[in-house]
Design a protein around this motif. Sequence first.
Motif, PDB file in Angstrom:
ATOM      1  N   VAL A   1       0.813  -1.212   0.000  1.00 67.43           N
ATOM      2  CA  VAL A   1       0.000   0.000   0.000  1.00 67.43           C
ATOM      3  C   VAL A   1       0.853   1.271   0.000  1.00 67.43           C
ATOM      4  N   ASP A   2       2.154   1.138   0.220  1.00 63.27           N
ATOM      5  CA  ASP A   2       3.015   2.308   0.415  1.00 63.27           C
ATOM      6  C   ASP A   2       2.896   3.336  -0.696  1.00 63.27           C
ATOM      7  N   GLU A   3       3.079   2.889  -1.927  1.00 63.49           N
ATOM      8  CA  GLU A   3       3.114   3.863  -3.012  1.00 63.49           C
ATOM      9  C   GLU A   3       1.747   4.479  -3.263  1.00 63.49           C
ATOM     10  N   PHE A   4       0.685   3.714  -3.026  1.00 62.95           N
ATOM     11  CA  PHE A   4      -0.653   4.273  -3.163  1.00 62.95           C
ATOM     12  C   PHE A   4      -0.857   5.387  -2.126  1.00 62.95           C
TER      13      PHE A   4
ATOM     14  N   LYS B   1       7.334  19.656   0.302  1.00 56.93           N
ATOM     15  CA  LYS B   1       8.296  18.867  -0.460  1.00 56.93           C
ATOM     16  C   LYS B   1       7.569  17.753  -1.203  1.00 56.93           C
ATOM     17  N   THR B   2       7.819  17.637  -2.498  1.00 55.03           N
ATOM     18  CA  THR B   2       7.136  16.655  -3.333  1.00 55.03           C
ATOM     19  C   THR B   2       7.803  15.288  -3.231  1.00 55.03           C
ATOM     20  N   PHE B   3       7.004  14.235  -3.199  1.00 55.51           N
ATOM     21  CA  PHE B   3       7.535  12.869  -3.200  1.00 55.51           C
ATOM     22  C   PHE B   3       7.909  12.459  -4.626  1.00 55.51           C
ATOM     23  N   VAL B   4       9.074  11.843  -4.786  1.00 54.58           N
ATOM     24  CA  VAL B   4       9.529  11.390  -6.099  1.00 54.58           C
ATOM     25  C   VAL B   4      10.062   9.965  -5.986  1.00 54.58           C
ATOM     26  N   ASN B   5       9.538   9.100  -6.825  1.00 57.49           N
ATOM     27  CA  ASN B   5      10.023   7.730  -6.904  1.00 57.49           C
ATOM     28  C   ASN B   5      11.319   7.719  -7.711  1.00 57.49           C
ATOM     29  N   ILE B   6      12.375   7.129  -7.163  1.00 62.31           N
ATOM     30  CA  ILE B   6      13.654   7.153  -7.862  1.00 62.31           C
ATOM     31  C   ILE B   6      13.622   6.346  -9.160  1.00 62.31           C
ATOM     32  N   CYS B   7      12.570   5.536  -9.348  1.00 64.55           N
ATOM     33  CA  CYS B   7      12.436   4.756 -10.578  1.00 64.55           C
ATOM     34  C   CYS B   7      11.509   5.409 -11.587  1.00 64.55           C
ATOM     35  N   ALA B   8      11.060   6.622 -11.288  1.00 62.64           N
ATOM     36  CA  ALA B   8      10.153   7.313 -12.202  1.00 62.64           C
ATOM     37  C   ALA B   8      10.936   8.149 -13.201  1.00 62.64           C
TER      38      ALA B   8
ATOM     39  N   ALA C   1       1.447   7.798 -13.785  1.00 61.90           N
ATOM     40  CA  ALA C   1       1.231   7.601 -12.346  1.00 61.90           C
ATOM     41  C   ALA C   1       1.434   6.163 -11.901  1.00 61.90           C
ATOM     42  N   LEU C   2       1.304   5.193 -12.821  1.00 60.64           N
ATOM     43  CA  LEU C   2       1.377   3.785 -12.444  1.00 60.64           C
ATOM     44  C   LEU C   2       2.824   3.312 -12.469  1.00 60.64           C
ATOM     45  N   SER C   3       3.335   2.921 -11.308  1.00 63.40           N
ATOM     46  CA  SER C   3       4.718   2.448 -11.214  1.00 63.40           C
ATOM     47  C   SER C   3       4.769   0.929 -11.360  1.00 63.40           C
ATOM     48  N   ILE C   4       5.993   0.403 -11.397  1.00 56.17           N
ATOM     49  CA  ILE C   4       6.172  -1.046 -11.509  1.00 56.17           C
ATOM     50  C   ILE C   4       5.602  -1.750 -10.282  1.00 56.17           C
ATOM     51  N   GLU C   5       5.879  -1.222  -9.079  1.00 56.31           N
ATOM     52  CA  GLU C   5       5.387  -1.863  -7.860  1.00 56.31           C
ATOM     53  C   GLU C   5       3.870  -1.799  -7.768  1.00 56.31           C
ATOM     54  N   MET C   6       3.283  -0.715  -8.249  1.00 49.07           N
ATOM     55  CA  MET C   6       1.822  -0.613  -8.256  1.00 49.07           C
ATOM     56  C   MET C   6       1.227  -1.624  -9.234  1.00 49.07           C
TER      57      MET C   6
END
Length: 633
Positions: free
Chosen positions: A474-477, A488-495, A552-557
């Motif tokens: 559920v973390d990334e959701f 401060k904006t959240f940024v996924n290092i894989c994005a 918006a959809l990441s690999i983990e999502m």
Amino acid sequence: MRKKQFKAESKKLLDMMIHSIYTHKEIFLRELISNASDAIDKLYYKQLAENITGLNRDDYCIRVATDKEARTITISDNGIGMTQEELESNLGTIAKSGSLDFKQNNEAKEDIDIIGQFGVGFYSAFMVSERVMVKTLAYSSTEGFCWESEGADGYTVEPCEKLEHGTEITLYLKENTEDEDYDQFLENYRIKSLIKKYSDYITYPIKMEEQVRKELPKADDAHASAEPEVIYETEEHTINSMVPIWKKNKKDITKEEYNQYYQEKFFDFNEPARVIHTNIEGVVSYDALLFVPKKASYDYYTTEYQKGLALYSNGVMIMEKCADLLPDYFSFVRGLVDSADLSLNISREMLQHDRQLKMIAKNIERNVKNELVKMLADDREGYKEFFRQFGLQLKYGIYSDYGLHKENLQDLLLYRSSAEEDMVTLKEYVGRMKEDQDKIFYACGETVDKIDMLPQTDMVKEKGYEILYMTDNVDEFAIQMLREYDGKTFVNICAEDLDLSSEEEKEALSKQNQEAAGLLTLLKDAIGDEISGVRFTNRLKNHPVCLTTEGALSIEMEKTLNAMPMEEKVKAELVLEINMNHRIAQRLMDMDVEEEKEKLDKYAKLLYAQARLIAGLSVDNPTELSNLICELM
């Protein structure tokens, strides 16, 4: 004697009282004991108001007795009793509450708690009885009366002999049916369990007789091996606790007493992590005793778990689990609320949704939040253990209701940090950010070790930035629902939008991608629709390739959503990135696009499979991958 008819509407009304209002047949005992308590309260009030001597409060009690042979349960009290007129008025008119009249016609005393409101509780007796008999003698009266009924057909009232003031109700139980077991109410252990469950805090002793086994001492001349003589004697025991722990002064309650109450009531071997005891007086008055468990119960994260606090009114349990008193994200909290101010429905089994209920729920939510904040500050290790048990529920709270509760919960979150290799809060992360840093970097994966293996992780660390590791589904959701923290904006290092390069580095990278446009297009076509593009990147330190996502959809999502039982699978927009500083990039650029197209196609498939494995994704055709490796070797 001629049978009299009920004054209320008809048999239909009584049928409704018996079959529709109450959902649990066991409620009858709670209702009759509450009526007995009210009767004693009325006499005690009269004693105080009229300065009557000769009555000792310590002598007041309620007695419950069963008789298996006669199939009866008897509930008796030594309260105020009823005259013939009161008997016919209170029991001959359905929904006529003598207790409510008493409260309305008298000024309330501080220690008088009249429970009855609606005048229907008595009729719950007919849920389990085929016949009910009431013998009563009013205080200061010399003539007793007996009221008897078999249900809606009517009732009789006639004089009877009764030596002491008070009321005695005898229930003649129905015979068992295929669906209902009425014999259970003839078992003393069952009656005692119902008293403890619903009426444990009635302010007067509830007594029952029990057979006690006793061994007689041996005679002086008895042989040493002879068995001792055993006899059984009848003794009367008080079943209920009378004074609830939450009504006591907090200063007089020890930690051991709180722990013992919690462990006995909620069947937990562990002590609670936190105790919240509040006594509120105001627009709505109530007592609350709440516990934060140390460990999640075995069924907590299942559909079988039911949240809620026990609800009491004047010490009588109304609901075992009132879900409306707790938000879902604090569903782990156990405990109770006791209030006489809530609007109950006519059966006292359920709450009507009113302003008082919402006020209590809001206060409880604030109390739990404040206690967790205090725990985080005062007992970091204890909070970390709590978060390991229930942090997932807080994260669901962030994500649920479209982020409505995120500001209330965000400071309770903990994440593993690359800087400390320990759990940190968002506030702590932001508090030590670099001066020019405007983003909170995070990475998602199955474990911290697997996240550390991601190609993107090396570069972010090398730049001196801290990474938050997120390993729950559920973390990334939740993070996408938060969007930002403290500006401060959240940024996924894989994005794809992660860009830590200088202007010169960006310009050099753009130039190389333009010059290799034909090569990159060929590689993309070889892989097909699995990806949306191929490009060179400068954000990989030693790794040759990686996968990034667009949108918006990441690999983990994607992994999380596709693990759910859905007919249609979702797909993240993947981009294959090749390290422009790696030897593999130079090898690809040295190849002739026209003459070595077949080999480039194989390289493309091989690099894409490699990137999928690094990202923790499956390879659709492992046989093809194996053949490619062998062929190129």
